[in-house]
Design an enzyme around this catalytic site. Structure first.
Site, PDB file in Angstrom:
ATOM      1  N   CYS A   2       0.831  -1.202   0.000  1.00 53.47           N
ATOM      2  CA  CYS A   2       0.000   0.000   0.000  1.00 53.47           C
ATOM      3  C   CYS A   2       0.866   1.253   0.000  1.00 53.47           C
ATOM      4  CB  CYS A   2      -0.880   0.027   1.238  1.00 53.47           C
ATOM      5  SG  CYS A   2      -2.024  -1.345   1.320  1.00 53.47           S
ATOM      6  N   ARG A  27       6.153  -0.707  -6.381  1.00 60.64           N
ATOM      7  CA  ARG A  27       6.064  -1.520  -5.167  1.00 60.64           C
ATOM      8  C   ARG A  27       4.990  -2.595  -5.260  1.00 60.64           C
ATOM      9  NH1 ARG A  27       6.907   1.258  -0.349  1.00 60.64           N
ATOM     10  NH2 ARG A  27       4.756   0.796   0.190  1.00 60.64           N
ATOM     11  N   TRP A  77      -2.575  -2.819  -1.663  1.00 58.33           N
ATOM     12  CA  TRP A  77      -2.119  -4.212  -1.811  1.00 58.33           C
ATOM     13  C   TRP A  77      -3.005  -4.982  -0.842  1.00 58.33           C
ATOM     14  CZ3 TRP A  77       1.357  -7.512  -4.179  1.00 58.33           C
ATOM     15  CH2 TRP A  77       1.754  -8.635  -3.472  1.00 58.33           C
ATOM     16  N   ASN A 103      -2.616   2.477   5.382  1.00 60.80           N
ATOM     17  CA  ASN A 103      -1.668   1.373   5.165  1.00 60.80           C
ATOM     18  C   ASN A 103      -1.553   0.604   6.463  1.00 60.80           C
ATOM     19  OD1 ASN A 103      -1.154   2.543   2.736  1.00 60.80           O
ATOM     20  ND2 ASN A 103       0.987   3.041   3.161  1.00 60.80           N
ATOM     21  N   GLY A 104      -1.458  -0.713   6.387  1.00 61.97           N
ATOM     22  CA  GLY A 104      -1.260  -1.512   7.602  1.00 61.97           C
ATOM     23  C   GLY A 104      -2.505  -2.299   7.959  1.00 61.97           C
ATOM     24  N   GLU A 485      17.948 -24.198  -0.279  1.00 58.38           N
ATOM     25  CA  GLU A 485      17.537 -22.817  -0.548  1.00 58.38           C
ATOM     26  C   GLU A 485      18.759 -21.909  -0.728  1.00 58.38           C
ATOM     27  OE1 GLU A 485      15.099 -21.426  -1.599  1.00 58.38           O
ATOM     28  OE2 GLU A 485      15.232 -19.329  -1.056  1.00 58.38           O
ATOM     29  N   LYS A 489      19.574 -19.796  -4.123  1.00 58.38           N
ATOM     30  CA  LYS A 489      19.805 -18.341  -4.123  1.00 58.38           C
ATOM     31  C   LYS A 489      21.094 -18.017  -4.852  1.00 58.38           C
ATOM     32  CE  LYS A 489      16.794 -17.068  -3.483  1.00 58.38           C
ATOM     33  NZ  LYS A 489      15.592 -17.802  -3.162  1.00 58.38           N
ATOM     34  N   GLU A 492      20.970 -18.784  -8.771  1.00 58.30           N
ATOM     35  CA  GLU A 492      20.067 -17.992  -9.613  1.00 58.30           C
ATOM     36  C   GLU A 492      20.534 -16.548  -9.800  1.00 58.30           C
ATOM     37  OE1 GLU A 492      16.009 -17.382  -8.175  1.00 58.30           O
ATOM     38  OE2 GLU A 492      16.698 -17.594  -6.126  1.00 58.30           O
ATOM     39  N   HIS A 508      28.525 -40.907  -0.396  1.00 61.91           N
ATOM     40  CA  HIS A 508      28.005 -41.922  -1.312  1.00 61.91           C
ATOM     41  C   HIS A 508      28.197 -41.512  -2.765  1.00 61.91           C
ATOM     42  CE1 HIS A 508      26.514 -44.224   2.048  1.00 61.91           C
ATOM     43  NE2 HIS A 508      26.021 -43.100   2.556  1.00 61.91           N
ATOM     44  N   LYS A 607       9.530 -13.456 -12.402  1.00 52.55           N
ATOM     45  CA  LYS A 607       9.020 -13.451 -11.023  1.00 52.55           C
ATOM     46  C   LYS A 607       7.857 -14.426 -10.861  1.00 52.55           C
ATOM     47  CE  LYS A 607       9.032 -12.206  -6.769  1.00 52.55           C
ATOM     48  NZ  LYS A 607      10.007 -12.939  -5.965  1.00 52.55           N
TER      49      LYS A 607
END
Ligand code: F6R
Length: 612
Positions: A2, A27, A77, A103-104, A485, A489, A492, A508, A607
């Protein structure tokens, strides 16, 4: 996320506010709106979708914009209530005498709403928490908007920045904040309000930063700030020298590092909104009874990429806390192998965007087979959210960098909450253990802030490593999932070939690749597996590896085995993944930066992956 913009002065308020909102488009948002005061009469226009949708409506209107010298605007948002014209801001009070943007979150909005309906006969039109603010202000309004604002915020809990205007005070904007950004821009014969600096850079570089609990009153010549005791305060001017591009990133070089730093906030939002004072968990109205939970013979977690890695931790949490068997699968594999799913399966889809086609297709497949569908999603109203029986949102805010960071850690938080909730309702977890875990989760944001304070050490390390072409990540238990992960990161955004493997599996086969100076990140955050990890570290060290150990503070034995050690704050093993991943995100970021990579938009990646 927002955004708020407000203007008061002799210029064309509508034009200035819309321009400001456009500066916040980067944003992410799902609707926009504006409230204007035409000499004592308020007008509100708002539309779902792009700001251009709003502009079209305004262009076709016959508002006398030349007489509009005060306006507040918003990009939304969605959080409470789907993206729609009605739920978009600004919100009117029932009598259309007050309009607000917000906002919030107002955490206790349901209580306030009930009271307003019962005691004042207020009729609500939207599904939002924000509308209660407009209604509350109008109930308290007796000719001074700032007085009404002080009374209203004394009843509200949560995090917010609010901007309000009143029909009867056409020369004034009133705003306030708590734990959400708000600043007043100083103009010449005009003044501004905004949630973010980029909205106003065209007009001002001088700001007052509004503090929690303060109420700020703007007219075209003056900005008055009042503290919580209603006393006028003097604030130093904050001068901004950033250019527009770095202002969008709050002064950070990339969205990715900005989003890494936003994790404590996202985690607080994701957790605290769901916790009662007695540590009970509310699953946003998801009705998961003991009978339902006892009826599940299996949980299936399905996702892609980073979200899949969050699912791996989810398996660990649900099996441990709720004692229900869990399978985790990548969405692109799930539907092509006729999986064992039926009406006794709880299917959990995890997705930041909520638009990943493979995840959506897997969800539909599970639905066809009769499973109950729950999703953990960041984007409200997205396809995955809409097609699920139950949605549990991550409150990470919009993620702009392609490489996912804050969505991942908030997905982990959601997984812990779902697992603990199910464990408690089912009676599978002891109260003392449950409460200890909740207390640990509450401490995660502050521990993460502390960890982020050591960023420069990881930056220095990146400077010594960035030329490497190969990195291995090893770990045991949840650390092996965190390694996956960390490896993703790194590859990519830096294009370094990286590989993650369970530490015990190394010998192994994969150990054949370890030679002098091979970089091995050894995640060793699990106390009961710590000694075993030290043995695995010795195995790779014996072959000449450069080992970066990641361990909890106090576990200093790792320093003898590692070439470099990164410490995370002490915590229970169960919640360590949320902390352990962060140094890996930072390491990937600074290595990619040293290599001159396009960090926020890595090559070949998008994205939201809406193709199979
Ligand atoms: C990696 C990354 C991707 C996504 C994956 C799923 O940093 O962002 O691996 O996690 O494409 O996307 P969502 O979560 O939107 O379904």
């Amino acid at each position: 996320m927002c955004g708020i913009v407000g203007y008061i002065g002799d210029g064309n308020a509508e034009k200035i506010v819309i321009e400001g909102l456009k500066k916040l488009e980067y944003r992410g948002y799902d609707s926009s709106g504006i409230a204007m005061n035409f000499g004592g009469k308020l007008a509100v226009e708002k539309r779902k979708g792009r700001i251009t949708n709003l502009e079209e409506v305004l262009e076709k209107s016959d508002y006398p914009f030349e007489n509009c010298h005060l306006a507040i605007g918003h990009t939304r948002w969605a959080t409470h209530g789907a993206p729609s014209d009605i739920n978009a801001h600004p919100h009117f009070s029932m009598d259309h005498r007050i309009a607000i943007v917000h906002n919030g979150i107002v955490e206790n909005y349901l209580d306030i709403k009930e009271k307003l309906i019962k005691e004042h006969g207020i009729k609500f039109v939207s599904e939002t928490d924000s509308e209660v603010i407009a209604q509350l202000l109008s109930v308290y309004y007796e000719g001074s908007l700032e007085d009404a604002m002080f009374r209203a915020i004394s009843e509200m809990r949560g995090a917010y920045s609010i901007c309000a205007i009143a029909a009867d005070e056409p020369d004034k904007i009133v705003a306030t904040r708590k734990d959400a950004p708000l600043l007043a821009g100083i103009g010449n014969g005009c003044n501004f309000l905004a949630s973010d600096i980029p909205a106003l850079l065209k007009h001002s570089r001088e700001f007052y930063l509004i503090e929690n609990g303060e109420v700020v009153v703007l007219d075209k010549n003056d900005i008055k700030i009042y503290n919580a005791e209603h006393k006028s305060v003097v604030r130093d001017v904050f001068h901004v020298s950033w250019d527009a591009a770095s202002a969008e990133k709050d002064g950070y070089d990339h969205f990715m590092i900005k989003e890494i730093h936003e994790q404590p906030k996202g985690l607080t939002e994701t957790l605290m909104r769901r916790l009662g004072d007695d540590n009970s968990i509310k699953l946003d109205g998801i009705n998961l009874t003991k009978e339902d939970i006892d009826g599940f013979n299996k949980v299936y977690i399905v996702a892609c990429g980073t979200a899949y890695h969050a699912g791996l931790i989810g398996k660990y949490a649900i099996e441990k806390f709720a004692k229900i068997p869990v399978e985790v699968d990548v969405a692109s594999e799930f539907r092509y192998r006729d999986p064992f799913v039926d009406d006794k399966t709880l299917f959990i889809a995890i997705s930041q965007s909520g638009e990943t086609l493979d995840t959506l297709a897997a969800l539909r497949e599970a639905k066809k087979k009769g499973a109950r569908i729950m999703s953990i999603v960041n984007v409200v109203g997205s396809s995955v959210a809409r097609e699920s029986d139950d949605v549990f949102y991550t409150w990470a805010g919009p993620e702009i960098a392609v490489a996912s960071t804050k969505a991942y850690t908030t997905q982990l938080m959601c997984m812990y909450l779902v697992a603990l909730y199910m464990g408690r309702v089912k009676g599978a977890i002891e109260d003392a253990y449950y409460n200890r875990l909740i207390e640990e989760l509450k401490e995660i944001p502050s521990k993460l802030r502390k960890l982020l304070g050591t960023e420069h050490q990881i930056q220095d390390l990146a400077k010594t490593l960035y030329k490497t072409e190969q990195v291995f990540f090893i770990g045991r238990g949840t650390d092996s999932a965190v390694g996956l992960e960390g490896s993703l990161k790194l590859k990519e955004i830096s294009y370094i070939n990286s590989f993650a493997i369970a530490a015990g599996e190394l010998k192994h086969g994969t150990i054949a690749l370890i030679e002098k100076d091979t970089i091995v990140v050894a995640l060793s955050t699990q106390d009961d597996l710590f000694e075993k990890m030290l043995s695995n570290i010795q195995e790779v060290k014996a072959r000449g590896a450069f080992v970066i150990g990641v361990a909890k503070e106090g576990n200093t034995a790792i320093e003898q085995q590692s070439s470099h050690t990164i410490y995370i704050p002490k915590c229970m093993d169960e919640v360590a993944p949320i902390l352990a991943v962060v140094p890996l995100q930072i390491l990937a970021y600074y290595i990619a930066k040293e290599r001159g990579c396009d960090i926020d938009k890595p090559k070949n990646l998008a994205k939201a992956v809406t193709v199979e």
